[in-house]
Design a protein around this motif. Sequence first.
Motif, PDB file in Angstrom:
ATOM      1  N   VAL A  43       0.865  -1.181   0.000  1.00 52.07           N
ATOM      2  CA  VAL A  43       0.000   0.000   0.000  1.00 52.07           C
ATOM      3  C   VAL A  43       0.897   1.224   0.000  1.00 52.07           C
ATOM      4  CG1 VAL A  43      -1.762   1.284   1.263  1.00 52.07           C
ATOM      5  CG2 VAL A  43      -1.786  -1.215   1.283  1.00 52.07           C
ATOM      6  N   GLU A  44       0.771   2.045  -1.040  1.00 52.23           N
ATOM      7  CA  GLU A  44       1.608   3.242  -1.147  1.00 52.23           C
ATOM      8  C   GLU A  44       0.739   4.487  -1.073  1.00 52.23           C
ATOM      9  OE1 GLU A  44       4.515   5.438  -4.364  1.00 52.23           O
ATOM     10  OE2 GLU A  44       4.297   3.266  -4.444  1.00 52.23           O
ATOM     11  N   LEU A  45       1.102   5.394  -0.155  1.00 55.20           N
ATOM     12  CA  LEU A  45       0.450   6.687  -0.038  1.00 55.20           C
ATOM     13  C   LEU A  45       1.496   7.730  -0.410  1.00 55.20           C
ATOM     14  CD1 LEU A  45      -1.263   5.993   3.405  1.00 55.20           C
ATOM     15  CD2 LEU A  45      -2.290   5.811   1.134  1.00 55.20           C
ATOM     16  N   ARG A  46       1.403   8.229  -1.620  1.00 50.93           N
ATOM     17  CA  ARG A  46       2.423   9.134  -2.158  1.00 50.93           C
ATOM     18  C   ARG A  46       2.705  10.294  -1.218  1.00 50.93           C
ATOM     19  NH1 ARG A  46       4.494   7.881  -7.565  1.00 50.93           N
ATOM     20  NH2 ARG A  46       3.422   5.912  -7.858  1.00 50.93           N
ATOM     21  N   GLY A  47       3.980  10.551  -0.982  1.00 45.86           N
ATOM     22  CA  GLY A  47       4.405  11.637  -0.115  1.00 45.86           C
ATOM     23  C   GLY A  47       4.417  11.251   1.358  1.00 45.86           C
ATOM     24  N   PHE A  48       3.709  10.185   1.718  1.00 48.77           N
ATOM     25  CA  PHE A  48       3.648   9.747   3.110  1.00 48.77           C
ATOM     26  C   PHE A  48       4.534   8.530   3.325  1.00 48.77           C
ATOM     27  CE2 PHE A  48       1.625   7.365   6.604  1.00 48.77           C
ATOM     28  CZ  PHE A  48       1.765   8.306   7.595  1.00 48.77           C
ATOM     29  N   GLY A  49       4.278   7.475   2.556  1.00 51.51           N
ATOM     30  CA  GLY A  49       5.087   6.273   2.705  1.00 51.51           C
ATOM     31  C   GLY A  49       4.392   5.061   2.140  1.00 51.51           C
ATOM     32  N   ALA A  50       5.017   3.909   2.356  1.00 57.49           N
ATOM     33  CA  ALA A  50       4.493   2.661   1.822  1.00 57.49           C
ATOM     34  C   ALA A  50       4.489   1.597   2.906  1.00 57.49           C
ATOM     35  CB  ALA A  50       5.336   2.205   0.641  1.00 57.49           C
ATOM     36  N   PHE A  51       3.383   0.868   2.975  1.00 55.16           N
ATOM     37  CA  PHE A  51       3.242  -0.259   3.890  1.00 55.16           C
ATOM     38  C   PHE A  51       3.441  -1.528   3.083  1.00 55.16           C
ATOM     39  CE2 PHE A  51       0.532   3.085   5.574  1.00 55.16           C
ATOM     40  CZ  PHE A  51       0.816   3.065   6.928  1.00 55.16           C
ATOM     41  N   SER A  52       4.169  -2.474   3.642  1.00 53.31           N
ATOM     42  CA  SER A  52       4.343  -3.768   2.997  1.00 53.31           C
ATOM     43  C   SER A  52       4.463  -4.823   4.085  1.00 53.31           C
ATOM     44  CB  SER A  52       5.577  -3.764   2.090  1.00 53.31           C
ATOM     45  OG  SER A  52       6.740  -3.497   2.844  1.00 53.31           O
ATOM     46  N   VAL A  53       4.565  -6.063   3.658  1.00 47.29           N
ATOM     47  CA  VAL A  53       4.682  -7.176   4.590  1.00 47.29           C
ATOM     48  C   VAL A  53       6.020  -7.852   4.347  1.00 47.29           C
ATOM     49  CG1 VAL A  53       3.702  -9.382   5.302  1.00 47.29           C
ATOM     50  CG2 VAL A  53       2.196  -7.519   4.639  1.00 47.29           C
ATOM     51  N   LYS A  54       6.748  -8.090   5.404  1.00 48.80           N
ATOM     52  CA  LYS A  54       8.029  -8.802   5.302  1.00 48.80           C
ATOM     53  C   LYS A  54       7.908 -10.133   6.022  1.00 48.80           C
ATOM     54  CE  LYS A  54      10.956  -5.060   4.358  1.00 48.80           C
ATOM     55  NZ  LYS A  54      12.156  -4.993   3.621  1.00 48.80           N
ATOM     56  N   GLU A  55       8.590 -11.124   5.486  1.00 52.23           N
ATOM     57  CA  GLU A  55       8.586 -12.449   6.091  1.00 52.23           C
ATOM     58  C   GLU A  55       9.804 -12.603   6.988  1.00 52.23           C
ATOM     59  OE1 GLU A  55       8.836 -17.120   4.730  1.00 52.23           O
ATOM     60  OE2 GLU A  55       8.303 -15.610   3.262  1.00 52.23           O
ATOM     61  N   ARG A  56       9.595 -13.053   8.189  1.00 53.00           N
ATOM     62  CA  ARG A  56      10.687 -13.335   9.123  1.00 53.00           C
ATOM     63  C   ARG A  56      10.893 -14.838   9.157  1.00 53.00           C
ATOM     64  NH1 ARG A  56      10.869  -8.842  13.042  1.00 53.00           N
ATOM     65  NH2 ARG A  56      11.249  -7.116  11.624  1.00 53.00           N
ATOM     66  N   ASP A  57      12.119 -15.274   8.952  1.00 51.64           N
ATOM     67  CA  ASP A  57      12.441 -16.698   8.955  1.00 51.64           C
ATOM     68  C   ASP A  57      12.302 -17.284  10.354  1.00 51.64           C
ATOM     69  OD1 ASP A  57      13.054 -16.746   6.245  1.00 51.64           O
ATOM     70  OD2 ASP A  57      15.146 -16.190   6.600  1.00 51.64           O
ATOM     71  N   PRO A  58      12.064 -18.598  10.423  1.00 57.73           N
ATOM     72  CA  PRO A  58      12.043 -19.235  11.743  1.00 57.73           C
ATOM     73  C   PRO A  58      13.415 -19.096  12.399  1.00 57.73           C
ATOM     74  CG  PRO A  58      11.722 -20.850   9.997  1.00 57.73           C
ATOM     75  CD  PRO A  58      11.850 -19.517   9.354  1.00 57.73           C
ATOM     76  N   ARG A  59      13.431 -19.041  13.717  1.00 56.09           N
ATOM     77  CA  ARG A  59      14.703 -18.871  14.410  1.00 56.09           C
ATOM     78  C   ARG A  59      14.618 -19.470  15.805  1.00 56.09           C
ATOM     79  NH1 ARG A  59      14.276 -14.675  18.090  1.00 56.09           N
ATOM     80  NH2 ARG A  59      12.414 -13.406  17.835  1.00 56.09           N
ATOM     81  N   LEU A  60      15.761 -19.555  16.427  1.00 52.51           N
ATOM     82  CA  LEU A  60      15.831 -20.011  17.800  1.00 52.51           C
ATOM     83  C   LEU A  60      15.877 -18.780  18.693  1.00 52.51           C
ATOM     84  CD1 LEU A  60      15.973 -22.674  19.309  1.00 52.51           C
ATOM     85  CD2 LEU A  60      18.436 -22.502  19.259  1.00 52.51           C
ATOM     86  N   GLY A  61      14.912 -18.651  19.595  1.00 53.35           N
ATOM     87  CA  GLY A  61      14.854 -17.502  20.485  1.00 53.35           C
ATOM     88  C   GLY A  61      14.995 -17.940  21.926  1.00 53.35           C
TER      89      GLY A  61
END
Length: 97
Positions: A43-61
Amino acid sequence: MTRSELIAILLQKHPHLQVREATRLVNTVFGGIARSLANGQRVELRGFGAFSVKERDPRLGRNPKTGEQVQVSRKYVPFFKTGKELHQRLNSPHKKG
């Protein structure tokens, strides 16, 4: 700023709107953004910014309470990148407190 504060500002700038209408407008915008992100769209709102989704890999926490290692599964997180105009406004030397 909260959703109710945003609705109040919208009502101040557009006094002909009723609270119900302003609430519906704000909910429609946020709902559309959330729906698009849930579908993997950007989702891009010109002049404001863009929202997107990033994938986080599985990890040991670690469990911070016990120190025990736990497996954290793959997950998707929202990401926001500021637009050029917003970035310049935030870094302007004349920015108010």
